[in-house]
Design a protein around this motif. Sequence first.
Motif, short mmCIF file in Angstrom:
data_model
loop_
_atom_site.label_atom_id
_atom_site.label_comp_id
_atom_site.label_asym_id
_atom_site.label_seq_id
_atom_site.Cartn_x
_atom_site.Cartn_y
_atom_site.Cartn_z
N ASN A 1 0.20 8.18 1.20
CA ASN A 1 -0.65 7.08 0.96
C ASN A 1 -1.52 7.02 2.45
O ASN A 1 -1.30 7.23 3.43
CB ASN A 1 0.11 5.79 0.83
CG ASN A 1 0.88 5.86 -0.42
OD1 ASN A 1 0.20 6.00 -1.68
ND2 ASN A 1 2.21 6.17 -0.59
N THR B 1 4.17 10.93 -2.41
CA THR B 1 3.59 10.54 -3.78
C THR B 1 2.09 11.53 -3.50
O THR B 1 1.71 12.02 -4.63
CB THR B 1 2.97 9.30 -3.62
OG1 THR B 1 4.10 8.34 -3.76
CG2 THR B 1 2.08 8.79 -4.97
N GLU C 1 -9.14 7.51 -1.24
CA GLU C 1 -9.28 6.92 -2.81
C GLU C 1 -10.49 7.59 -3.42
O GLU C 1 -10.34 7.67 -4.78
CB GLU C 1 -9.68 5.44 -2.46
CG GLU C 1 -8.54 4.53 -2.22
CD GLU C 1 -7.37 4.56 -3.34
OE1 GLU C 1 -7.62 4.95 -4.47
OE2 GLU C 1 -6.18 3.95 -3.33
N THR D 1 0.68 -1.25 0.00
CA THR D 1 0.09 0.05 -0.05
C THR D 1 0.90 1.16 -0.07
O THR D 1 0.50 2.26 -0.32
CB THR D 1 -0.87 0.15 1.14
OG1 THR D 1 -0.12 -0.20 2.36
CG2 THR D 1 -1.82 -1.03 1.20
N VAL D 2 2.10 1.09 0.47
CA VAL D 2 3.08 2.34 0.51
C VAL D 2 4.17 1.65 -0.26
O VAL D 2 5.34 1.44 0.35
CB VAL D 2 3.45 2.81 1.87
CG1 VAL D 2 4.14 4.08 1.63
CG2 VAL D 2 2.14 2.99 2.63
#
Length: 575
Positions: free
Chosen positions: A537, A317, A369, A80-81
């Motif tokens: 994230n 990110t 998300e 996930t990261v």
Amino acid sequence: MMPAHETYDVIVVGAGAGGMTAAAVAAAEGLRVLVIEKTAFVGGTTAWSDGMIWIPANAKMKEAGLSDSVTDAVRYLSNTVPEPANAGLRAAFLARGPEAVAYLQANTQVRLQPVKACPDYYPERLGATPGGRVLEPVVFDGTQLGAHFARVRAPLPEFTLFGGMMVNRLDIPHLRRVGKSLRSALRAARLVSEYAWQRLRSPRGTTLHLGNALAARLYASLLARQVEILFSADVEGLSTQGERVGGVIIRHGARDRLIAARRGVVLATGGFSHDATLRKRFLPPAAGFISAAHTSGTGDGLRLATATGAALNTDATGPAYWVPASLFRRADGSRGVFPHMVTDRAKPGVIAVNAAGRRFVNEALSYHEFVLAMLRDGDGEPDRPFYLICDRPFLWSYGLGRIKPFTRSVRRYMASGELVEAADIAQLAAKIGIKPSTLAATIASYNEGAKEGRDPEFGRGSTIYQRHLGDAAHKPNPCVAPILCAPYFAMRIYSADLGTAIGLKVDAQARVLREDGTPVAGLYACGNDMGSIMNGNCPGPGIALGPALTFGYIAGRHLAEGSVAAAPIAATTSV
């Protein structure tokens, strides 16, 4: 009011969760601590939040019979990261997070409990757990603070009932079933009667839950250790002697005053969600200028630190943690921002559509998300509209935004433009500027599968996390139901942030770093002043508070273990 002393061992700037943790730990280790808070209240954004704290492999899980391991957490984060940046900080977080929880339990008023049924946001990925990694604060009686209770920032009024009654996540299903279950009716009656008694003695309810309970527990910890807190004070700059930070400069009337810190200064001012310059520099234009974070987060810590040569961690990110939000005006004229996190989006009978009238996302995905999908769909346009669409049965059962379930009249929400109502889909589309035939086709397509509890287009309700956000009493899919019954409603939603992810570079001891990787002696950071260890994230609930408490703890312990430095004699000011 000014500080009682000219010199302290530790000065903490900011009284949110991270800053108060650092202060509580340093004080528990025997240090003299001063906390400087720019507002009149403790708690920051934490006091408004759900108070969730993500700490994998914590001892509370084991006590509750839930299994987890650091190995599984590493696997999950690798999925996930995926970026290599800040891997060392994530390793420090996993190693010391459980230690922080145990220390706070033993040495402060903080009490946490595992949320057994609260899945990670990507439960299908290797290493995920169905619950227990998330801890929540145990309910707190605000009367224990006495007169100091007035210093705890009140929760957002939109998340309370009857003008100040807080409820926890376990109360909400009972409140929805008041007319259907004697047990639920009795529970609701008890809550209301207790609240009524509390209001005889207090301007709001004193039974504190969620982030408000966490803020109050940390504040109680500071009071118990006689930590001095300076409210409504601005830090003008950091004082330095050579390359070492040795205190802060605060404004006293028309003059600046130096307050020295023998061991160091901790920055925990809440990030830069409300600083226009930094938002323009780091956040995408499509995000606009809407934040669900407290307005005190204006980048103070970042500016103070970079003036001493500190570096920003710009490798993230994602520059922020995102949430869809609706906007409104309160009775006092202030603008309200309602974060659509768990109360409506994933419930059965609502969809989200873009400016063209088409669905663009699985509405039951995490709030982070969800907004990433908005930003992708918007093609970088800052004012492109998005809407939540539902019918009257949905609005009655679940509410929408700040509109609570079982609201009989929605006229005031319509009058303000916050809610749009229409007798049919064509009229609704026309009112919000969408082609009627497109919106009608979107709803018809959704309804075709929804009548059977299916969502062929996006698979809504397909994971345990999504079903967790839905309505467990609705079968066969807790996240899916058709939109059939007039009148129909639309509410505009915007991309907003819950907090910023770009912050100061730090090492595993929470020491602030320069561009060359060397620490700025005497300077620490935690909370949203510290760059995101997850690189922006969002793997699970409490992904900001978990690291905030952990690195606040790490900073406090490291300051206590370090040697005492002489207070600056001929200090210079960095502003």
